[in-house]
Design a protein around this motif. Structure first.
Motif, PDB file in Angstrom:
ATOM      1  N   ILE A  94       6.753   8.596  80.150  1.00 32.01           N
ATOM      2  CA  ILE A  94       5.682   8.514  81.145  1.00 32.01           C
ATOM      3  C   ILE A  94       4.767   9.734  81.064  1.00 32.01           C
ATOM      4  O   ILE A  94       3.533   9.614  81.107  1.00 32.01           O
ATOM      5  CB  ILE A  94       6.293   8.387  82.557  1.00 32.01           C
ATOM      6  CG1 ILE A  94       6.995   7.038  82.702  1.00 32.01           C
ATOM      7  CG2 ILE A  94       5.211   8.526  83.627  1.00 32.01           C
ATOM      8  CD1 ILE A  94       7.878   6.932  83.925  1.00 32.01           C
ATOM      9  N   ILE A  95       5.347  10.911  80.936  1.00 34.08           N
ATOM     10  CA  ILE A  95       4.537  12.135  80.894  1.00 34.08           C
ATOM     11  C   ILE A  95       3.686  12.192  79.638  1.00 34.08           C
ATOM     12  O   ILE A  95       2.503  12.553  79.685  1.00 34.08           O
ATOM     13  CB  ILE A  95       5.447  13.369  81.003  1.00 34.08           C
ATOM     14  CG1 ILE A  95       6.098  13.407  82.397  1.00 34.08           C
ATOM     15  CG2 ILE A  95       4.661  14.651  80.757  1.00 34.08           C
ATOM     16  CD1 ILE A  95       7.228  14.390  82.520  1.00 34.08           C
ATOM     17  N   LEU A  96       4.266  11.814  78.502  1.00 35.96           N
ATOM     18  CA  LEU A  96       3.476  11.791  77.259  1.00 35.96           C
ATOM     19  C   LEU A  96       2.376  10.735  77.318  1.00 35.96           C
ATOM     20  O   LEU A  96       1.283  10.929  76.771  1.00 35.96           O
ATOM     21  CB  LEU A  96       4.389  11.537  76.059  1.00 35.96           C
ATOM     22  CG  LEU A  96       5.319  12.685  75.661  1.00 35.96           C
ATOM     23  CD1 LEU A  96       6.160  12.285  74.452  1.00 35.96           C
ATOM     24  CD2 LEU A  96       4.533  13.961  75.359  1.00 35.96           C
ATOM     25  N   LEU A  97       2.658   9.622  77.979  1.00 38.23           N
ATOM     26  CA  LEU A  97       1.629   8.592  78.141  1.00 38.23           C
ATOM     27  C   LEU A  97       0.450   9.141  78.935  1.00 38.23           C
ATOM     28  O   LEU A  97      -0.720   8.948  78.555  1.00 38.23           O
ATOM     29  CB  LEU A  97       2.225   7.368  78.840  1.00 38.23           C
ATOM     30  CG  LEU A  97       1.232   6.269  79.239  1.00 38.23           C
ATOM     31  CD1 LEU A  97       0.518   5.716  78.009  1.00 38.23           C
ATOM     32  CD2 LEU A  97       1.944   5.154  79.988  1.00 38.23           C
ATOM     33  N   LEU A  98       0.739   9.828  80.031  1.00 39.21           N
ATOM     34  CA  LEU A  98      -0.342  10.408  80.823  1.00 39.21           C
ATOM     35  C   LEU A  98      -1.083  11.499  80.047  1.00 39.21           C
ATOM     36  O   LEU A  98      -2.304  11.639  80.170  1.00 39.21           O
ATOM     37  CB  LEU A  98       0.223  10.973  82.128  1.00 39.21           C
ATOM     38  CG  LEU A  98       0.732   9.926  83.124  1.00 39.21           C
ATOM     39  CD1 LEU A  98       1.374  10.591  84.325  1.00 39.21           C
ATOM     40  CD2 LEU A  98      -0.403   9.008  83.564  1.00 39.21           C
ATOM     41  N   GLN A  99      -0.336  12.250  79.252  1.00 37.50           N
ATOM     42  CA  GLN A  99      -0.995  13.274  78.443  1.00 37.50           C
ATOM     43  C   GLN A  99      -1.894  12.634  77.384  1.00 37.50           C
ATOM     44  O   GLN A  99      -2.979  13.159  77.075  1.00 37.50           O
ATOM     45  CB  GLN A  99       0.038  14.170  77.767  1.00 37.50           C
ATOM     46  CG  GLN A  99      -0.590  15.350  77.039  1.00 37.50           C
ATOM     47  CD  GLN A  99       0.394  16.457  76.747  1.00 37.50           C
ATOM     48  OE1 GLN A  99       1.435  16.553  77.385  1.00 37.50           O
ATOM     49  NE2 GLN A  99       0.056  17.303  75.782  1.00 37.50           N
ATOM     50  N   LEU A 100      -1.458  11.507  76.841  1.00 40.98           N
ATOM     51  CA  LEU A 100      -2.297  10.777  75.884  1.00 40.98           C
ATOM     52  C   LEU A 100      -3.588  10.313  76.550  1.00 40.98           C
ATOM     53  O   LEU A 100      -4.674  10.456  75.982  1.00 40.98           O
ATOM     54  CB  LEU A 100      -1.515   9.585  75.325  1.00 40.98           C
ATOM     55  CG  LEU A 100      -2.301   8.642  74.404  1.00 40.98           C
ATOM     56  CD1 LEU A 100      -2.800   9.374  73.162  1.00 40.98           C
ATOM     57  CD2 LEU A 100      -1.429   7.447  74.002  1.00 40.98           C
ATOM     58  N   VAL A 101      -3.467   9.766  77.761  1.00 41.57           N
ATOM     59  CA  VAL A 101      -4.656   9.340  78.498  1.00 41.57           C
ATOM     60  C   VAL A 101      -5.573  10.528  78.762  1.00 41.57           C
ATOM     61  O   VAL A 101      -6.799  10.447  78.588  1.00 41.57           O
ATOM     62  CB  VAL A 101      -4.250   8.664  79.824  1.00 41.57           C
ATOM     63  CG1 VAL A 101      -5.486   8.390  80.686  1.00 41.57           C
ATOM     64  CG2 VAL A 101      -3.501   7.361  79.559  1.00 41.57           C
TER      65      VAL A 101
END
Length: 352
Positions: A302-309
């Motif tokens: 989840i955190i990496l997904l938000l960082q990708l966004v």
């Protein structure tokens, strides 16, 4: 032709230590690969199409479809994956209705959390569906506005997840029979535990309302993470709830640390996508070793997904710290709810 199985070199369909053939869809290796292929599709599509606003709903649909997949015929599975899509759409539409209104949003989250508490002990599939209904409501109300075009997105990814499920079993020749509960069994369970269910639903609703409103008063950027922490850990089984709290809290800290370090070293979209795939791949092996490791993998994802966004939108994201704070808040209210539930049940003379 595949080589024959032997004790030293098992063939591809030879039973492993888990009691299932190696490539059986419910075996650890196959489950990990199916999960990764299923959940990475929305991110890959969003990255390729330079879109991100609908990825959240596509991801929710894929994850919920995976968790609701209890096997059965292709038609039975189609119903399950369609149900996953409808749950996400229903939650998103409810969130769209209350978006921008604090008290209406709080009421919607309380209602969806109470629904979760009513069905939590019926079957894991019912609990997952209710949790994702609550999460979709929160996302549409607080994060990503729901658009009419998202209906088509959810339908497409529900169909994709179904194809992965059916295609895997066709490719391996190991068809998973249905393990879904019957409606009669569900109804019987609800009738037998009506009082306990209503009490638990009321307590969960209060805990969710408190965690959400306190999160807003504290100015937390993701107060619905605290809400979701409550519905993840609160179970009718108090001993299991306590273990879930420990696993979620510890896993969140581990996952946030891993995501922070990974994101500090690798900032490119391709590198973050690789990190997402790795987190998805180790989700179930980690869960097998310890519940906290499974939670850590999902927190990292989840955190990496938000960082990708954030990288794609050129906006700084502090998801690691936010995740730890929000989950800690949710676990604190969940613990208080658990204590109150146990005391009330003792007072009422119910078994605890």
């Amino acid at each position: 032709m595949d080589p024959p199985a032997s004790p030293s070199r098992p063939g591809p369909f030879h039973s492993t230590a888990g009691g299932l053939p190696r490539w059986h869809g419910d075996g650890l290796l196959a489950r990990s690969l199916r999960f990764t292929v299923t959940v990475m599709a929305p991110m890959a599509a969003g990255l390729a199409l330079h879109q991100n606003y609908w990825v959240g709903y596509a991801l929710l649909t894929c994850i919920l479809g995976f968790t609701l997949d209890t096997g059965g015929t292709a038609r039975q599975r189609a119903v399950l994956f369609a149900t996953a899509g409808l749950v996400v759409l229903a939650g998103a539409m409810l969130g769209a209705v209350v978006a921008g209104h604090l008290w209406l949003t709080a009421i919607a989250l309380v209602a969806t959390a109470a629904l979760y508490a009513l069905v939590e002990a019926v079957h894991p599939s019912a609990a997952f569906a209710a949790r994702f209904f609550c999460l979709a409501t929160a996302i549409a109300a607080l994060d990503v506005p729901f658009q009419p075009g998202d209906v088509a997105v959810v339908a497409v990814f529900a169909a994709y997840a179904w194809l992965v499920s059916v295609g895997w079993d066709l490719a391996t020749g190991l068809w998973r029979p249905s393990t879904a509960p019957t409606l009669a069994a569900i109804a019987a369970h609800l009738r037998a535990t009506r009082g306990e269910r209503l009490l638990f639903a009321g307590i969960v609703a209060v805990a969710v309302a408190a965690s959400f409103l306190v999160g807003r008063l504290l100015g937390l950027p993701h107060p619905h993470w605290a809400v979701f922490a409550v519905v993840i850990v609160l179970r009718d089984d108090s001993h299991f709830s306590r273990q879930m709290m420990i696993d979620l809290a510890l896993g969140t800290v581990l996952g946030a640390g891993a995501a922070f370090l990974y994101g500090a070293l690798i900032t490119s979209p391709a590198g973050l996508m690789a990190g997402l795939a790795l987190a998805a791949l180790v989700r179930w092996p980690g869960q097998r070793v310890h519940g906290a490791l499974g939670m850590a993998a999902m927190a990292t994802f989840i955190i990496l997904l938000l960082q990708l966004v954030g990288t794609l939108m050129a906006v700084p994201i502090y998801a690691a710290a936010d995740r730890v704070v929000d989950v800690t808040l949710g676990c604190a209210f969940a613990l208080a709810a658990l204590v109150i539930n146990a005391r009330l049940r003792r007072w009422l003379g119910w078994q605890t």
